[in-house]
Design a protein around this motif. Structure first.
Motif, mmCIF file in Angstrom:
data_model
loop_
_atom_site.group_PDB
_atom_site.id
_atom_site.type_symbol
_atom_site.label_atom_id
_atom_site.label_comp_id
_atom_site.label_asym_id
_atom_site.label_seq_id
_atom_site.Cartn_x
_atom_site.Cartn_y
_atom_site.Cartn_z
ATOM 1 N N LEU A 156 -28.477 -54.297 -1.413
ATOM 2 C CA LEU A 156 -29.209 -55.089 -2.387
ATOM 3 C C LEU A 156 -28.959 -56.544 -2.019
ATOM 4 N N GLY A 157 -30.028 -57.287 -1.717
ATOM 5 C CA GLY A 157 -29.828 -58.640 -1.215
ATOM 6 C C GLY A 157 -30.809 -59.643 -1.787
ATOM 7 N N LEU A 158 -30.439 -60.912 -1.682
ATOM 8 C CA LEU A 158 -31.282 -62.030 -2.078
ATOM 9 C C LEU A 158 -31.388 -63.008 -0.921
ATOM 10 N N SER A 159 -32.579 -63.577 -0.724
ATOM 11 C CA SER A 159 -32.790 -64.648 0.238
ATOM 12 C C SER A 159 -33.450 -65.814 -0.476
ATOM 13 N N ASP A 173 -40.842 -60.957 -3.929
ATOM 14 C CA ASP A 173 -40.607 -62.362 -4.233
ATOM 15 C C ASP A 173 -40.447 -62.510 -5.745
ATOM 16 N N LEU A 174 -39.249 -62.930 -6.174
ATOM 17 C CA LEU A 174 -39.051 -63.222 -7.590
ATOM 18 C C LEU A 174 -39.718 -64.544 -7.939
ATOM 19 N N PHE A 175 -39.620 -65.468 -6.999
ATOM 20 C CA PHE A 175 -40.275 -66.771 -7.049
ATOM 21 C C PHE A 175 -40.775 -67.038 -5.633
ATOM 22 N N PRO A 176 -41.637 -68.009 -5.405
ATOM 23 C CA PRO A 176 -42.150 -68.231 -4.052
ATOM 24 C C PRO A 176 -41.071 -68.427 -2.982
ATOM 25 N N LYS A 177 -39.889 -68.917 -3.335
ATOM 26 C CA LYS A 177 -38.837 -69.161 -2.341
ATOM 27 C C LYS A 177 -37.620 -68.262 -2.515
ATOM 28 N N LEU A 178 -37.676 -67.293 -3.425
ATOM 29 C CA LEU A 178 -36.545 -66.405 -3.688
ATOM 30 C C LEU A 178 -37.012 -64.949 -3.602
ATOM 31 N N THR A 179 -36.401 -64.182 -2.690
ATOM 32 C CA THR A 179 -36.792 -62.793 -2.462
ATOM 33 C C THR A 179 -35.628 -61.860 -2.783
ATOM 34 N N LEU A 180 -35.930 -60.784 -3.507
ATOM 35 C CA LEU A 180 -34.985 -59.706 -3.788
ATOM 36 C C LEU A 180 -35.366 -58.531 -2.904
ATOM 37 N N LEU A 222 -34.203 -73.519 6.486
ATOM 38 C CA LEU A 222 -32.941 -73.108 5.877
ATOM 39 C C LEU A 222 -33.156 -71.880 5.004
ATOM 40 N N THR A 223 -32.330 -70.858 5.222
ATOM 41 C CA THR A 223 -32.331 -69.664 4.388
ATOM 42 C C THR A 223 -30.901 -69.374 3.962
ATOM 43 N N ILE A 224 -30.687 -69.123 2.682
ATOM 44 C CA ILE A 224 -29.372 -68.770 2.150
ATOM 45 C C ILE A 224 -29.461 -67.321 1.691
ATOM 46 N N ASP A 225 -28.568 -66.477 2.225
ATOM 47 C CA ASP A 225 -28.620 -65.044 1.961
ATOM 48 C C ASP A 225 -27.346 -64.567 1.285
ATOM 49 N N ALA A 226 -27.492 -63.518 0.494
ATOM 50 C CA ALA A 226 -26.353 -62.832 -0.114
ATOM 51 C C ALA A 226 -26.734 -61.374 -0.252
ATOM 52 N N ARG A 228 -21.333 -60.001 10.710
ATOM 53 C CA ARG A 228 -21.944 -58.674 10.694
ATOM 54 C C ARG A 228 -22.538 -58.336 9.328
ATOM 55 N N SER A 229 -22.973 -59.327 8.591
ATOM 56 C CA SER A 229 -23.574 -59.116 7.285
ATOM 57 C C SER A 229 -25.071 -58.908 7.430
ATOM 58 N N ASP A 230 -25.549 -57.747 7.051
ATOM 59 C CA ASP A 230 -26.984 -57.491 7.040
ATOM 60 C C ASP A 230 -27.523 -57.867 5.674
ATOM 61 N N VAL A 231 -28.474 -58.776 5.658
ATOM 62 C CA VAL A 231 -28.940 -59.333 4.398
ATOM 63 C C VAL A 231 -30.461 -59.331 4.349
ATOM 64 N N ALA A 232 -30.986 -59.712 3.209
ATOM 65 C CA ALA A 232 -32.419 -59.683 2.977
ATOM 66 C C ALA A 232 -33.074 -60.920 3.559
ATOM 67 N N ASP A 233 -33.170 -60.996 4.878
ATOM 68 C CA ASP A 233 -33.752 -62.156 5.535
ATOM 69 C C ASP A 233 -35.049 -61.753 6.213
ATOM 70 N N VAL A 234 -36.151 -62.328 5.808
ATOM 71 C CA VAL A 234 -37.447 -61.925 6.339
ATOM 72 C C VAL A 234 -37.657 -62.363 7.779
ATOM 73 N N HIS A 235 -36.779 -63.195 8.328
ATOM 74 C CA HIS A 235 -36.919 -63.632 9.712
ATOM 75 C C HIS A 235 -36.009 -62.851 10.645
ATOM 76 N N ASP A 236 -35.492 -61.718 10.233
ATOM 77 C CA ASP A 236 -34.509 -60.974 11.002
ATOM 78 C C ASP A 236 -34.984 -59.533 11.173
ATOM 79 N N GLU A 237 -35.381 -59.160 12.396
ATOM 80 C CA GLU A 237 -35.978 -57.853 12.608
ATOM 81 C C GLU A 237 -34.990 -56.703 12.615
ATOM 82 N N TRP A 238 -33.699 -56.985 12.715
ATOM 83 C CA TRP A 238 -32.734 -55.891 12.757
ATOM 84 C C TRP A 238 -32.026 -55.666 11.437
ATOM 85 N N VAL A 239 -32.503 -56.245 10.351
ATOM 86 C CA VAL A 239 -31.885 -55.964 9.062
ATOM 87 C C VAL A 239 -32.157 -54.511 8.708
ATOM 88 N N PRO A 240 -31.355 -53.936 7.838
ATOM 89 C CA PRO A 240 -31.547 -52.522 7.522
ATOM 90 C C PRO A 240 -32.752 -52.238 6.653
#
Length: 194
Positions: free
Chosen positions: A167-170, A135-142, A177-181, A10-22
């Motif tokens: 506040l999240g990072l992807s 995008d902080l970098f092309p593959k890292l999003t805040l 592969l996407t790693i979220d926090a 049930r972790s809502d994170v900064a994932d651009v492929h997820d339409e139900w994130v907050p």
């Protein structure tokens, strides 16, 4: 909740492929623009189900409009449904294509209803969510968001939902592969890391 969020406990994170994130600044997966989910017996609870549909429509190269509906129900005793409409705008920060960096800002208007048995009137609430990502970098999003920033209406004089800050990072090392926090903080709970 989205399948991605439920898969991460049930972790809502900064994932651009997820339409139900907050975060309303984050669009759905641009390859399909429509997502449907059905989950019978979430968390193994007999007589329950969770379902939802969400989609977006690119208005032009920068603007995106979207809508979503989700419902959770347990027998006839309890149900929760929410409907939202949102708009977001993308900004080019630098570069172009896969090596470019972008930022986005969005707003969502959300109607929520909670039903507890047939003896009580439903609790209803209309609120506003705000979010931004960069995008902080092309593959890292805040990304940062505040859900239920403002309650525009509720029928019992008390909001159904609390204001929550995210506040999240992807990190996307590959396309598959996407790693979220994420950090989550609300007025009635201490900050949590997901």
């Amino acid at each position: 909740d989205s399948p991605h969020s439920l898969a991460l406990s049930r972790s809502d994170v900064a994932d651009v492929h997820d339409e139900w994130v907050p975060n309303p600044a984050l669009p759905v997966d641009t390859s399909s623009h429509l997502h449907v989910t059905l989950w019978p017996m979430p968390l193994g609870l007999p007589g329950s189900f969770s379902a939802g549909i969400a989609g977006d429509v690119p208005l032009d190269q920068l603007w995106l409009a979207g809508a979503s509906f989700s419902r959770y129900q347990w027998t006839d005793s309890y149900s929760w449904q929410t409907f939202g409409v949102q708009a977001s705008r993308t900004f080019v920060v630098s570069g172009a294509g896969d090596t470019g960096r972008h930022a986005a800002a969005g707003i969502r208007l959300r109607y929520s209803q909670e039903n507890v048995g047939a003896e009580y009137l439903p609790l209803t609430d209309i609120g506003v969510d705000l979010g931004a990502s960069m995008d902080l970098f092309p593959k890292l999003t805040l990304a940062a968001a505040v859900t239920h920033l403002v309650s525009l209406y509720n029928n019992y004089g008390d909001s159904v939902e609390d204001r929550v800050a995210w506040l999240g990072l992807s990190y996307r090392p590959t396309n598959d592969l996407t790693i979220d926090a994420a950090f989550e903080s609300s007025a009635d709970a201490s900050a949590a890391f997901h």
